[in-house]
Design a protein around this motif. Sequence first.
Motif, PDB file in Angstrom:
ATOM      1  N   GLU A  76      45.811  35.493  42.762  1.00 10.56           N
ATOM      2  CA  GLU A  76      44.617  36.285  42.737  1.00 10.56           C
ATOM      3  C   GLU A  76      43.604  35.845  43.951  1.00 10.56           C
ATOM      4  OE1 GLU A  76      41.987  36.441  39.307  1.00 10.56           O
ATOM      5  OE2 GLU A  76      43.919  36.966  38.122  1.00 10.56           O
ATOM      6  N   THR A  91      39.629  37.308  38.325  1.00 10.29           N
ATOM      7  CA  THR A  91      39.360  38.118  37.134  1.00 10.29           C
ATOM      8  C   THR A  91      38.783  37.286  35.777  1.00 10.29           C
ATOM      9  OG1 THR A  91      41.753  37.306  36.063  1.00 10.29           O
ATOM     10  CG2 THR A  91      41.706  39.221  37.587  1.00 10.29           C
ATOM     11  N   ALA A 128      39.918  43.698  42.081  1.00  7.50           N
ATOM     12  CA  ALA A 128      40.271  44.841  40.700  1.00  7.50           C
ATOM     13  C   ALA A 128      40.948  45.859  40.969  1.00  7.50           C
ATOM     14  CB  ALA A 128      38.872  45.304  40.680  1.00  7.50           C
ATOM     15  N   THR A 173      44.605  43.477  40.573  1.00  9.25           N
ATOM     16  CA  THR A 173      45.026  43.315  39.258  1.00  9.25           C
ATOM     17  C   THR A 173      44.898  44.069  38.153  1.00  9.25           C
ATOM     18  OG1 THR A 173      42.826  42.603  38.631  1.00  9.25           O
ATOM     19  CG2 THR A 173      44.223  40.822  39.682  1.00  9.25           C
ATOM     20  N   GLN A 219      42.214  45.205  36.894  1.00  6.07           N
ATOM     21  CA  GLN A 219      41.186  44.505  35.874  1.00  6.07           C
ATOM     22  C   GLN A 219      39.810  44.629  36.594  1.00  6.07           C
ATOM     23  OE1 GLN A 219      41.889  40.896  33.894  1.00  6.07           O
ATOM     24  NE2 GLN A 219      43.905  40.871  34.158  1.00  6.07           N
ATOM     25  N   HIS A 237      36.018  43.909  37.546  1.00  5.53           N
ATOM     26  CA  HIS A 237      35.418  42.717  38.046  1.00  5.53           C
ATOM     27  C   HIS A 237      33.759  42.831  37.975  1.00  5.53           C
ATOM     28  CE1 HIS A 237      33.885  39.076  40.349  1.00  5.53           C
ATOM     29  NE2 HIS A 237      34.940  38.593  39.984  1.00  5.53           N
ATOM     30  N   THR A 281      35.340  51.207  41.602  1.00 10.10           N
ATOM     31  CA  THR A 281      36.169  50.280  40.806  1.00 10.10           C
ATOM     32  C   THR A 281      37.007  51.227  40.132  1.00 10.10           C
ATOM     33  OG1 THR A 281      34.610  48.571  40.705  1.00 10.10           O
ATOM     34  CG2 THR A 281      36.431  48.644  39.168  1.00 10.10           C
TER      35      THR A 281
END
Length: 359
Positions: free
Chosen positions: A177, A215, A323, A326, A328, A330, A338
Amino acid sequence: MTTDPDRVATARALLEHLGLTAADLTSNSPPTVPTVAEYLPTVVAAASQGTRRTYGSSWRRMAAALGDRRIDAVRASDIEALMRQATAGARSRRNSRHGRHAGEHLIAAARAFYNRVIADGHLIAADSPAHRISKPRRLPNTRRALTPDEMSDINAAARSGGNDIILDALLLRLHTETACRRGGALALRLIELDTHRALIRLSEKGGTQRWQPITPMLAGRLDDHARARGAVVPTDALLHYRNGRPATYRRYDLLWARIGRQLPWVAAQGITTHWLRHTTLTWVERRFGYGVARAYAGHTDRRGPATTTYVKADLHAVATALAALTGQPHPLATSALTEAIVRDASTESSFKRTDGDQT
């Protein structure tokens, strides 16, 4: 008699070249020049912890071979002989280059030693024996970005055995990450984890510090891990063994040795944690550009084209890249981008191929 200014200037230049002052000429006893062994504690005391760890073995080699020599009596050939010995005696490792790096490392350590000698006024730069030896030419780096399938296999292997699967999975996830270095991960303390904003504060080589997005899932896992293994006060380490002791570099060696036994290609190519840094930064650079990748890596040097002065990215840009990487959201990611980025991010991201909840 009138003093000739030109002669005075010439005399001063000659004294400076010899490393002397006018007071030295009138002194009854010549200045004492220390030996390598006598001066080494001064060098060690002035060095940072990282420098001592990096050059300590080479400095000890210098002290063993040249300890009784005055620092101004060491010849360039003496340093070169030590370099040849270091190259010939280098231990064979998975990622070794036939001792070439050991020789380069010895020259770098000797130069660091004589940089301190020069700074303290014992020698001038032109008289340093270490700086008269050329470093062995560095071979092209064999590291590369790992493919999504390779990353999936590595993560699966890390979770399939070993005596601390939780710590191993956390390490791989943390490095993938953040693209941080091992030293940055191991230096993390409880106070440097911000679970509310999903950030960690990394302290890495050169004394640099930066807040790096992670994350929210990883932030929660790290907090649970630290507290379950005995972290209480803010200065306690974030990563721990099962017995409560802070994790060390040794954990990485054991982890990759274990993965290499399960995946022969990992052992054959000498894959280490630093390959994860290459993997993440390559992915970020291809999709978000050089400026974001540079900020993601924590690079602060000013070498390179002048354009690097202007090509900068902030914390929000790094969070947006994370973001996308992953899949996911943030809290610091640019909200307007995003949703589209997470929705349209390439399925080649290694995180789309692994189960992050395993950590």
